[in-house]
Each structure stands twice: as C-alpha cells, then as structure tokens.
Design a protein around this motif. Structure first.
Motif, short mmCIF file in Angstrom:
data_model
loop_
_atom_site.label_atom_id
_atom_site.label_comp_id
_atom_site.label_asym_id
_atom_site.label_seq_id
_atom_site.Cartn_x
_atom_site.Cartn_y
_atom_site.Cartn_z
N ARG A 87 0.74 -1.18 -0.19
CA ARG A 87 -0.11 -0.20 0.01
C ARG A 87 1.00 1.41 0.03
NH1 ARG A 87 -3.26 -3.76 3.02
NH2 ARG A 87 -5.39 -3.62 2.46
N LEU A 88 0.46 2.39 -0.69
CA LEU A 88 1.09 3.61 -0.64
C LEU A 88 0.65 4.42 0.43
CD1 LEU A 88 0.63 4.53 -4.46
CD2 LEU A 88 2.39 3.03 -3.44
N GLY A 89 1.64 5.35 0.82
CA GLY A 89 1.09 6.25 2.13
C GLY A 89 2.08 6.27 3.11
N GLY A 90 2.89 5.18 3.36
CA GLY A 90 3.97 5.15 4.37
C GLY A 90 3.24 5.07 5.77
N ARG A 91 3.54 6.06 6.58
CA ARG A 91 2.96 6.15 7.96
C ARG A 91 1.48 6.80 7.98
NH1 ARG A 91 8.32 7.90 9.22
NH2 ARG A 91 7.48 10.05 9.52
N ALA A 92 1.31 7.28 6.97
CA ALA A 92 -0.18 7.82 6.94
C ALA A 92 -0.75 7.21 5.71
CB ALA A 92 -0.02 9.46 6.69
N ARG A 93 -1.26 6.17 5.77
CA ARG A 93 -2.08 5.43 4.83
C ARG A 93 -3.12 4.67 5.30
NH1 ARG A 93 2.00 2.02 6.76
NH2 ARG A 93 1.46 -0.21 7.12
N SER A 94 -3.93 3.94 4.53
CA SER A 94 -5.21 3.39 4.96
C SER A 94 -4.81 1.81 5.39
CB SER A 94 -6.35 3.26 3.90
OG SER A 94 -6.63 4.66 3.55
N VAL A 95 -5.65 1.10 6.36
CA VAL A 95 -5.34 -0.29 6.50
C VAL A 95 -6.57 -0.89 6.74
CG1 VAL A 95 -2.94 0.20 7.45
CG2 VAL A 95 -4.88 0.18 8.94
#
Length: 458
Positions: free
Chosen positions: A68-76
């Motif tokens: 997933r893209l976004g690193g530490r600020a992403r959707s899970v």
C-alpha cells in the motif's frame, strides 16, 4: 476545481508481491529512457517528489516495499474495517500539502472539513479562535479561554508577541519545557495549549523537544495568517486524501509504481544509477532514516550521513480504535483528555468513518507502552467516561502501535538536507526538512525540495 473521483479499487490496496501498474495493457510496465528518476519509498515524501517530477515532465518509477502507498499515513484494513494506520490531523498551515493535493486534480475543499481551531477539554479548559484577522483572532481566543487565569492569558499573548518581534528565532536552542519556564508560561495555558501542541506536532515530550522547532510550528500556525490555524478534518480515510490521487496522477503521466518491491541493490553505473539492476538517471531515497543505512552501508562516501542518522532516537505513537454503538458521538470532532494516559480522541464518524468509531491518539513514550491492548482500551474508555459521563462499553477495539514512528525532535538535532555526497542521489523524508518536525507537511516539503533539486540539475 472539481475533485476527480478515484477508481473504485486501486491496485496498491492489495497488490500481489512484485507487481506494478501504470503501463498500457500488453506492454512491459517500464518508463525507461533519458532523465528517468527512481523514487524509493512511496510515503507522502516520495509521492510528493514523484508528483512534482511528473508535473515537470520527468519520467518516474516509484518503488515501495509495502503493498500500500502512503507510508506512515495510509489506510489499513482491520477486521474488515478500513481505518488509518494512525490518526493524523492536518491544519491550514499545511500549504505545500494542500498544493500537492490540488496538483493531482483533487480539490482539498472536497476532501476536508475546515473548522476554526478549538481545543476542548471537557470540564477543564476550552479555547476557540474566532474568525477575526490575525493577530486579533489569537488575542481574542486567548482572552476568552475558559478555566485560565487572566494573568496566564495576558502572559501567553505577550509571549506570542515577543516571539513575533524576534522573528520566531531563539538565541540558542533548548527544550520546550525550559523555554516555557524562561518565559513564565504556567497554569492552564501551558498545560492545555503549549504542551499538548508540542507533543502533537513534534511527537516529543516538552522536556526533550526542541524549542526552536516548536517556535517554527507556532510561526506558521498561531503566528500565521487567519486560516493557518484551521483544523482540516479529513472526510475519508487517508488513502483517498493523497495517495490514491497521486497514484492516479502519476499513471496518467506515464510513470510507474512498483508496490511490494523492497529495493536491495543500489549501484553507481556510468553517469547514472542502477536500482536492482534497472538503469535510471537519478535516485531519490524517500525512506525513513532508520532504513537508509541498508541502502548506503556499502558506499563509503556516505559514512558521515550514516553516523549522523545512527545518533537519532525515535518516539512511538499508538492509535487505539474503540467502536461504540452508533448513537455515541463526541460533542466536537476532536477532544482533549485530562487523564494520566489519554491525550486526544477523534470522532471518526465526522471524518468519513462509521458512526460510533472513536480514535484515541497517544504520542511519544509514556506509561501507555507497558499496557496490553486490552488494558489500554479499558483505561481510555474510563478516561472518556470521566470526561463525558457514562458510556456503553465499546463493541470492538483495536490498537495500532508504531515503536519507531518518528525521530525524536530534540534540541540542536543535526539533520541532512536533500543533497548527498554522490551526484544524482538525493534524500527525501520529514527528517530532511530541517525547519519542521516529523509531520505530513514536513514530509511533503522534503519531497518537493528533492524534486526541485533534481530538476535544477544540481
């Protein structure tokens, strides 16, 4: 500008290992050729860098170790629920973040609720900034703050005025706690305004945090234009705020994104570079500082950088999700807690989440780290009940803990810029944005700085 709706399902929300996207059907998904730039890391810094490069017409290939893209600020996804891997709060001062979101074709006005700053600790303290021109909005807000003495209010207003006259520059860096002591900032204003803002922005306790970096944050928020202090509450999960739009924009520009691809080998090749055997013109390392050594340890020219990074300390962050019955709502989308553990709680139903879902944020090291997830959830539930009155027990709870979430933003911390010891190799990441702490805005600014350095041909 109207927001472009993203596709229903993006490939990076569950991509098979080693897969990529961005090529036409039937073609090998590569964007090779003169001027190609490899961006290693697809957090907000890497994506900001890639978007800025693509906007200038440079071909880009992005490598991301995660699916997933976004690193530490992403959707899970947790038990079938789409949430964020950590609760983040954006503010109006995040000018570069808002600009980059707009560059992808999205409309920030459609992605965020914009509300005047309000810090509400039920039964203990409340501060609201009225919609007045600066600096009157801050002065009026401080003077009207509830549960603070007039002496503390006037002292805080004078403190901000002195900061402004000094250009928000300290003669020497020190800890936030020592700085506040020197300026006689005490009482409710210190406890419920300065210290929580420091902890939230720097993810470092005031007793350890850099006063100069905190002054920079105050300069661009409370000391900035009227809208800089606004709370930007996301209308959906983080993946749809920037990463999805960035991925859409990059693929439209002919760039490639390779998810679930951890780069193992970085070599100088002629006038360019090889990334896992792939020839590129330049490389941007947009990974967290603790992941840099694995890519540069065999390159002696970078020994000073590696020694600098090796001296970094790190702070944890936890986000605890409690799902209550749908009728449970917070009186405001963000509330402060006064218990021994709780810091902030967010109502996710006001941010595109399901009704009744609350997100508790715990920044920096503390007693919460010794508790199990069940103990932590029970303690936070009790603290929320103490603030709001009796509540039904949560139906569901999950915790997301990141042990090394950010670098510890201590005084006089040496931080590299985007340039490295080797030509054509650049750094991006919040730790390289020397004026900012480890925030989304710092990450985005670092990516933009790296992209502009590439484009300048330095």
């Amino acid at each position: 500008m109207r927001s472009r709706p993203p596709p229903r399902r993006w490939p990076f929300l569950g991509r098979p290992k080693g897969a990529s996207f961005g090529a036409r059907p039937g073609e090998r998904p590569e964007v090779s050729g003169f001027g190609q730039v490899a961006v290693i890391g697809a957090g907000w810094a890497g994506l900001a860098c890639a978007v800025e490069l693509a906007a200038a017409g440079r071909p880009v290939v992005v490598f991301e170790a995660s699916r997933r893209l976004g690193g530490r600020a992403r959707s899970v996804e947790l038990d079938g629920r789409l949430v964020d891997n950590g609760q983040h709060l954006l503010v109006g001062a995040y000018a570069e973040t808002l600009r980059l979101i707009g560059r992808t074709g999205a409309d920030p006005a459609q992605l965020f609720w914009r509300l005047p700053l309000r810090l509400d600790y039920p039964g203990a303290f409340r501060l609201r900034l009225p919609e007045l021109p600066p600096p009157w909005h801050l002065a009026a807000g401080l003077l009207a703050a509830e549960s603070a003495s007039l002496r503390d209010k006037l002292s805080a207003a004078l403190f901000m005025q002195r900061l402004k006259l000094d250009g928000f520059r300290l003669r020497r860096d020190t800890t936030v706690a020592a700085w506040l002591d020197a300026h006689r900032q005490h009482g409710a204003i210190r406890r419920f305004l300065w210290e929580p803002l420091c902890l939230a922005a720097l993810n470092t306790a005031p007793q350890r945090a850099s006063a100069q970096i905190f002054a920079n944050v105050l300069r661009d928020s409370l000391g900035g234009p009227r809208g800089a202090t606004d709370l930007l509450l996301q209308r959906s999960d983080l993946g749809r705020i920037f990463p999805e739009h960035a991925a859409h924009y990059l693929t439209e520009k002919g760039s490639e994104i390779r998810c679930a691809h951890r780069v193992r080998d970085l070599q100088r090749q002629g006038n360019g570079w090889q990334v896992d055997g792939r020839q590129v013109d330049q490389v941007v390392l947009a990974v967290a500082p603790q992941h840099v050594p694995a890519l540069l340890v065999s390159r002696p020219a970078h020994e000073p950088l590696l020694r600098q990074i090796a001296d970094y300390d790190y702070e944890p962050i936890a986000t605890v999700y409690l799902a209550y019955p749908e009728a449970v709502r917070l009186p405001f989308p963000m509330l402060g807690l006064t218990g021994p553990l709780g810091q902030w709680v967010f109502d996710r139903s006001s941010q595109g989440g399901p009704a009744g879902l609350l997100a508790f944020v715990l920044s920096a090291e503390g007693g919460w780290e010794t508790l199990t997830d069940d103990e932590l959830a029970a303690t936070l539930h009790a603290e929320l009940c103490a603030a709001l009155g009796p509540l039904p027990p949560p139906r569901w709870q999950r915790s997301i803990r990141e042990r090394r979430a950010t670098f510890r933003c201590r005084p006089d911390l040496p931080r590299p810029g985007c340039e490295t010891a080797e030509r054509g190799l650049w750094l991006a990441g919040d730790y390289t944005c020397s004026e900012y702490p480890a925030t989304i805005e710092g990450a985005v600014r670092s990516g933009v700085a790296a992209a502009r350095a590439v484009l300048a041909g330095k």
